[in-house]
Motif scaffolding. Structure first.
Motif, PDB file in Angstrom:
ATOM      1  N   GLU A   1       0.976  -1.204   0.045  1.00  0.00           N
ATOM      2  CA  GLU A   1       0.114  -0.044  -0.089  1.00  0.00           C
ATOM      3  C   GLU A   1       0.697   1.173  -0.040  1.00  0.00           C
ATOM      4  O   GLU A   1       1.791   1.338   0.685  1.00  0.00           O
TER       5      GLU A   1
ATOM      6  N   PRO B   1       0.831   5.630  -0.060  1.00  0.00           N
ATOM      7  CA  PRO B   1      -0.175   6.907   0.111  1.00  0.00           C
ATOM      8  C   PRO B   1      -0.545   7.543  -1.263  1.00  0.00           C
ATOM      9  O   PRO B   1       0.436   7.724  -1.948  1.00  0.00           O
ATOM     10  N   THR B   2      -1.820   7.806  -1.677  1.00  0.00           N
ATOM     11  CA  THR B   2      -2.119   8.364  -2.964  1.00  0.00           C
ATOM     12  C   THR B   2      -2.782   9.519  -2.735  1.00  0.00           C
ATOM     13  O   THR B   2      -2.837  10.435  -3.836  1.00  0.00           O
ATOM     14  N   GLU B   3      -3.050  10.066  -1.696  1.00  0.00           N
ATOM     15  CA  GLU B   3      -3.683  11.376  -1.494  1.00  0.00           C
ATOM     16  C   GLU B   3      -2.657  12.422  -1.294  1.00  0.00           C
ATOM     17  O   GLU B   3      -2.851  13.533  -1.678  1.00  0.00           O
ATOM     18  N   GLU B   4      -1.474  12.088  -0.995  1.00  0.00           N
ATOM     19  CA  GLU B   4      -0.421  13.196  -0.947  1.00  0.00           C
ATOM     20  C   GLU B   4       0.891  12.598  -1.274  1.00  0.00           C
ATOM     21  O   GLU B   4       1.500  11.558  -1.003  1.00  0.00           O
TER      22      GLU B   4
END
Length: 183
Positions: free
Chosen positions: A14, A16-19
């Motif tokens: 996994e 992080p795709t938000e930031e």
């Protein structure tokens, strides 16, 4: 350095795709920026945009009340009068030349008189060309300022040269600007 390289099978993980934290710098494309300068000196009467506003190409940004606008109109009217006068002079000179040629053909005047009127005709044509050039220049100046010929006390409307956003504002209504090189 080879000891630091590790080989491992590919795995799903996994992320992080938000930031995304990354060093960087955001700048406007300098090839798509326009620094607006005053075409004439004068008093800023209206500002129609604000900092951050989106503008379309050709949209009015602000208006300037300038004595240069009336001077351009005066030059236009003077050039227009000069053209009228030069055309009248050319018409009279052409008629004089035609009359002298007719009289010369009937042996009523000397060849010298015909040459004199022909010279005056050539000068009248040159004067008309010069006044037409001055007139064209005056019309071009009015066009560049966005003014209508024959109307006094017009304000110069400064328009957006391209579509974009207002990034900087250095004018306020009522302010008098006499530096046409400052954006």
């Amino acid at each position: 350095m080879l000891k630091q390289i590790r080989v491992a099978p590919v795995q799903t993980a996994e992320a992080p795709t938000e930031e995304v934290t990354a060093p960087g710098k955001i700048e406007a494309n300098p090839n798509r920026m326009a620094h607006i300068v005053l075409p004439v000196t004068g008093r800023i009467t209206h500002v129609t945009v604000h900092l951050g506003d989106a503008v379309q190409e050709g949209q009015p940004l602000f208006t300037v009340q300038s004595p240069d606008a009336d001077a351009a109109m005066s030059a236009y009217l003077q050039a227009q009068g000069s053209v009228t006068q030069a055309k009248a002079t050319l018409g009279k000179t052409q008629a004089d030349y035609d009359r002298m040629r007719d009289l010369y053909e009937h042996n009523a005047v000397a060849r010298k008189d015909v040459l004199d009127t022909e010279n005056m005709l050539t000068q009248a044509k040159a004067a008309l060309e010069q006044t037409m050039a001055a007139y064209d220049q005056a019309v071009q100046r009015l066009s560049l300022l966005g003014l209508k010929p024959g109307t006094w006390r017009q304000e110069v409307v400064v328009r957006a040269p391209l579509t974009g956003k207002v990034l900087e504002m250095r004018i306020v209504p009522g302010e008098f600007r006499n530096d046409t090189s400052t954006s």
